[in-house]
Scaffold this active site. Structure first.
Site, PDB file in Angstrom:
ATOM      1  N   GLU A  46      86.548  70.317  49.290  1.00  0.00           N
ATOM      2  CA  GLU A  46      86.479  69.290  49.463  1.00  0.00           C
ATOM      3  C   GLU A  46      85.536  68.599  49.203  1.00  0.00           C
ATOM      4  OE1 GLU A  46      86.789  69.506  53.520  1.00  0.00           O
ATOM      5  OE2 GLU A  46      88.481  71.341  53.707  1.00  0.00           O
ATOM      6  N   GLU A  66      86.077  76.543  57.093  1.00  0.00           N
ATOM      7  CA  GLU A  66      84.487  76.227  56.840  1.00  0.00           C
ATOM      8  C   GLU A  66      84.165  77.170  58.307  1.00  0.00           C
ATOM      9  OE1 GLU A  66      83.911  71.406  55.742  1.00  0.00           O
ATOM     10  OE2 GLU A  66      85.255  71.992  57.354  1.00  0.00           O
TER      11      GLU A  66
END
Length: 636
Positions: free
Chosen positions: A268, A192
Site C-alpha cells: 500500500e 495491518e
C-alpha cells in the site's frame, strides 16, 4: 531467513507450524501445485523468471459494475502488471441468517476475471478485516455484535464466524488462482494486524484457514514499515509486506535488517489520502508521490498504489475514524488517485506511468485515445425539488419497540441508518440540561414537536440546555449513524444511545424506538408517514424531510450532483442510495455514474435532516472541496 536458500515458494514459506494448527479452519485437501510467485533472497520471481510487482488498487465494491471493465483498462494503461482488491464481507452478507451474495455488483469473480482478461495478475485481500475507510472495517455489524467476543483474535467466538464466512468466500477465490489458470497470484493474511493486536496464534489460524480451503498461491502479511508494526503483525515464515506513503528507502533498510531473505514490497503506497467531513480535501502532488515511488523502484522493490482508482462510498458504506470524536468519511473516495473518481486520467496518472515504464525498461507509448479523452458529462442543468413528507412524520411512522432504557442500533438489529427515540420527560421549572451518555453519533432533539437542538458525540456529555416552565414533555431524539469506525481500538463499537438520557442528573426511563433502515427499497421508505405527497402537512422548503424532483435525459452520461441550500442528509437517484451530503464539506458534488441514469425521466430524492433547499444542480466538473495537503506526516 537465509538469503542463500533456493527460491522460496508460498507452499514452503507459509507452511503450517506446530503453533498454527487448523482448528476451526474447515476441511479440504491442500494443493501441491507450485505457486506463481516465489523468491530467493531479495529477488522475486514469477514462474521462475525475475519479476517485480507493479500494482494498483481498485475496489469492485466502490465502482459501478457497468464501469469495471473501463476502470481496469485505465489501470492497465498506466503500466501496472497487477490489480489489488480487498473483499468487503459486509458488502456480501449484510444480514444475519442470509447466505453471502456473490451476484451482480457482488460478483467479484467477474471483476477478477476481467482483470485477468486485461492481462493483469490479481492480489486478493480477504481480511476479514480490511480497514479501507469502509464501514466497520468490512465486518457485518451482526457478526461482531457479541459483547463478549474479542475481535481479530484467536477467541473461538470470533474465529467461528470468520470460518463460516471463509467457507463461503474461498470457493469463489480458489478457482481463480494462477495454478488453475486464473489471475490470482497472491492472497493476504488479515490486514495491518500490527497496528491492532499481537495475537500471533490468530494470524497463524488465519493462514491455516486460507490454506485448508485451497489457497496455494503466495500468502503474505501487510503492516507499517517499522519494527513496531512488524513485531505485532508479521509471521517469521510468511512474506511480510509494507504499507506506507513515504520513506520507503528507510523501510527497505528495516526489511534488510529484519527480513533479510525477503524482497521488499510496498503493498500500500499511499499516493493520496481520503477525506473526513469538516476537513480540507486532501491532495498530494504528482511529483512528490512519484518521487517516493521511484525510490522503491530504484531499490528493485515492488509497489502497489493505494488507491490507483478510489471510486465512491456509495450509500452508507463510508466508515469513520475516531480521534477523541467521530471523524466520518465523505461519500467520495477519490483519494486524489491517478485515475479520478469519474475515470479521468490525472497528472499523477501520467507521472506514475512514466515511472513504471522506465522501471521496466519499456518505451513510453501513447495512452490509447479511447482512454485518454474523458467522456463528456451531462450538460449543466437545474432540477427543481418539491417538498414531501416531513422528517418527524416519517420517523414516527414505523413500528415501535419499547424498553426501559434506550436501545442501541445493535439491540434493534439495525446496522446503518437512524433510530427515532421517544419518551416522556419531566423538566424542572425553568428548564434543564438534557444529556446523552454514550451517543454515537449525531442526535436531533425535539420537545413537544418543536426542534430543540443538535448534540454530537463530542457535545452530548455536556448536554443541551432547554428553557421550559416545567412539567412533562414529549422528548424525541433522532440519532444518525455517520459510519462505523474502521480503524483502531474502537473497531466494532455499536451505534445509538449506549448509556442513557438524563435531565440534569436524573435518568429518563421507558422509551419507544423506531429503527429507520435507509437501505430498504426507496418505495418502502416513502410510504412512511404518508408517502411522498407534496401537499397536506408537507414541510416548507426550509424544513427537514423529503424532497423530490425529475429530470429528462436524451442519453445517460456521468454527472455531478450538488444540493445548494440543503444542510445534511441522503440522496437517491432512480431509487439508488447515492450517498450522504453535508454542507460543511469538503465535498460539494456527488459523483453520479452514467449506469445509474436512463434515457427518459430520472428521479432525484433527498431526505434532509436539517435545512431543505429548492433545487439540485447537475454540474460538469466535480467539486471535492478546498485542497489541503495529504497527511504526509502519517504516510510513513
Amino acid at each position: 531467513m537465509n538469503a542463500a536458500l533456493p527460491a522460496v515458494t508460498a507452499e514452503r514459506l507459509s507452511g503450517d507450524d506446530s503453533n498454527g494448527g487448523s482448528q476451526g479452519a474447515g476441511t479440504g485437501a491442500r494443493a501441491t501445485t507450485v505457486p506463481a510467485l516465489s523468491f530467493a533472497g531479495r529477488k522475486l520471481y514469477r514462474h521462475g523468471r525475475p519479476h517485480r510487482i507493479i500494482a494498483g488498487a481498485i475496489h469492485y465494491f466502490r465502482v459501478h459494475p457497468g464501469q469495471w471493465e473501463d476502470r481496469i483498462a485505465r489501470l492497465a494503461a498506466m503500466g501496472v502488471n497487477t490489480l489489488d482488491t480487498y473483499v468487503a464481507w459486509n458488502f456480501h452478507q449484510p444480514n444475519k441468517g442470509q447466505a453471502p451474495d456473490f451476484s451482480g455488483w457482488r460478483d467479484f469473480a467477474r471483476f477478477i476475471t476481467l482483470a485477468g482478461d486485461a492481462g493483469l495478475d490479481v492480489i486478493v485481500r480477504p481480511g476479514p478485516y480490511i480497514c479501507a475507510e469502509w464501514d466497520n472495517g468490512g465486518f457485518p455489524a451482526w457478526a461482531v455484535s457479541d459483547a463478549g467476543m474479542v475481535l481479530r483474535s484467536s477467541d473461538p467466538r470470533f474465529t467461528a464466524v470468520v470460518a463460516d464466512w471463509f467457507d463461503a468466500l474461498l470457493p469463489v477465490i480458489t478457482p481463480l488462482q494462477a495454478a488453475n489458470g486464473g489471475p490470482v497470484v497472491a492472497v493476504q493474511i488479515e490486514n495491518e494486524y500490527g497496528s491492532y493486536g499481537d495475537d500471533a496464534e490468530y494470524l497463524r489460524w488465519n493462514r491455516a484457514a486460507l490454506q485448508s480451503r485451497g489457497i496455494t498461491e503466495m500468502l503474505f502479511t501487510a503492516d507499517g514499515g517499522t519494527d513496531y508494526f512488524l513485531d505485532g503483525g508479521s509471521l517469521p515464515d510468511t512474506w511480510a509486506t509494507a504499507t506506507l506513503g513515504s520513506r520507503g528507502d528507510e523501510a527497505d533498510a528495516v526489511w534488510q535488517r529484519r527480513r533479510p531473505g525477503e524482497p521488499f514490497f510496498n503493498v500500500e503506497f499511499w499516493n493520496g489520502w481520503f477525506d473526513h467531513w469538516t476537513e480540507n480535501h486532501h491532495t498530494r502532488g504528482a511529483a512528490d508521490a512519484t518521487a517516493e515511488v521511484r525510490k522503491i523502484l530504484d531499490l528493485d522493490g515492488s509497489v502497489c498504489l493505494y488507491m490507483a482508482h478510489g471510486g465512491t462510498n456509495f450509500g452508507l458504506t463510508s466508515g469513520c475514524n475516531h480521534d477523541g470524536v467521530i471523524q466520518p468519511t465523505v461519500t467520495s473516495y477519490d483519494s486524489d488517485a491517478p485515475i479520478g473518481e469519474d475515470g479521468r486520467l490525472t497528472l499523477k496518472f501520467h507521472a506514475m506511468r512514466e515511472a513504471f515504464f522506465a522501471a521496466e525498461g519499456r518505451e513510453l507509448t501513447p495512452v490509447p485515445e479511447a482512454l485518454a479523452r474523458p467522456a463528456a458529462p451531462l450538460p449543466a442543468s437545474v432540477i427543481e425539488l418539491a417538498p414531501g413528507t416531513g422528517l418527524l412524520e416519517m420517523a414516527r411512522a414505523g413500528g415501535a419497540v419499547t424498553s426501559v432504557k434506550p436501545l442501541s442500533f445493535g439491540e434493534l438489529g439495525l446496522d446503518r441508518g437512524m433510530v427515532h427515540y421517544t419518551a416522556t420527560a419531566v423538566l424542572p421549572p425553568g428548564g434543564g440540561t438534557i444529556r446523552l451518555r454514550g451517543l454515537h453519533d449525531r442526535a436531533y432533539l425535539w420537545i413537544d414537536g418543536v426542534p430543540a437542538g443538535v448534540l454530537t458525540d463530542g457535545t452530548a456529555g455536556s448536554g443541551l440546555k432547554v428553557e421550559h416552565s416545567g412539567g412533562p414533555v414529549v422528548l424525541e431524539i433522532l440519532v444518525e449513524n455517520q459510519g462505523r469506525i474502521n480503524y483502531g481500538p474502537l473497531l466494532g463499537q455499536d451505534k445509538g444511545i449506549l448509556g442513557g438520557v438524563l435531565v440534569n442528573q436524573r435518568y429518563i426511563f421507558h422509551w419507544e424506538q423506531r429503527a429507520l433502515n435507509l437501505e430498504r427499497p426507496l418505495e418502502e421508505l416513502l410510504e412512511l408517514g404518508g408517502g411522498a405527497a407534496l401537499a397536506g402537512g408537507a414541510p416548507p422548503p426550509a424544513g427537514p424531510g423529503w424532497f423530490h424532483g425529475e429530470h429528462h435525459l436524451a442519453e445517460p452520461a456521468d454527472t455531478f450532483l450538488a444540493l445548494p441550500g440543503f444542510g445534511k442528509g441522503f440522496v437517491w437517484v432512480n431509487g439508488f442510495l447515492l450517498g450522504r451530503h453535508w454542507e460543511v464539506g469538503p465535498q460539494v458534488t456527488l459523483y453520479v455514474p452514467a449506469p445509474l441514469l436512463r434515457a427518459g425521466t430520472n428521479r432525484v430524492s433527498v431526505l434532509e435532516l436539517e435545512r431543505g433547499g429548492t433545487r439540485a444542480e447537475l454540474r460538469e466538473e466535480p467539486e471535492l472541496g478546498a485542497a489541503g495537503p495529504a497527511h504526509v506526516e502519517d504516510l510513513g
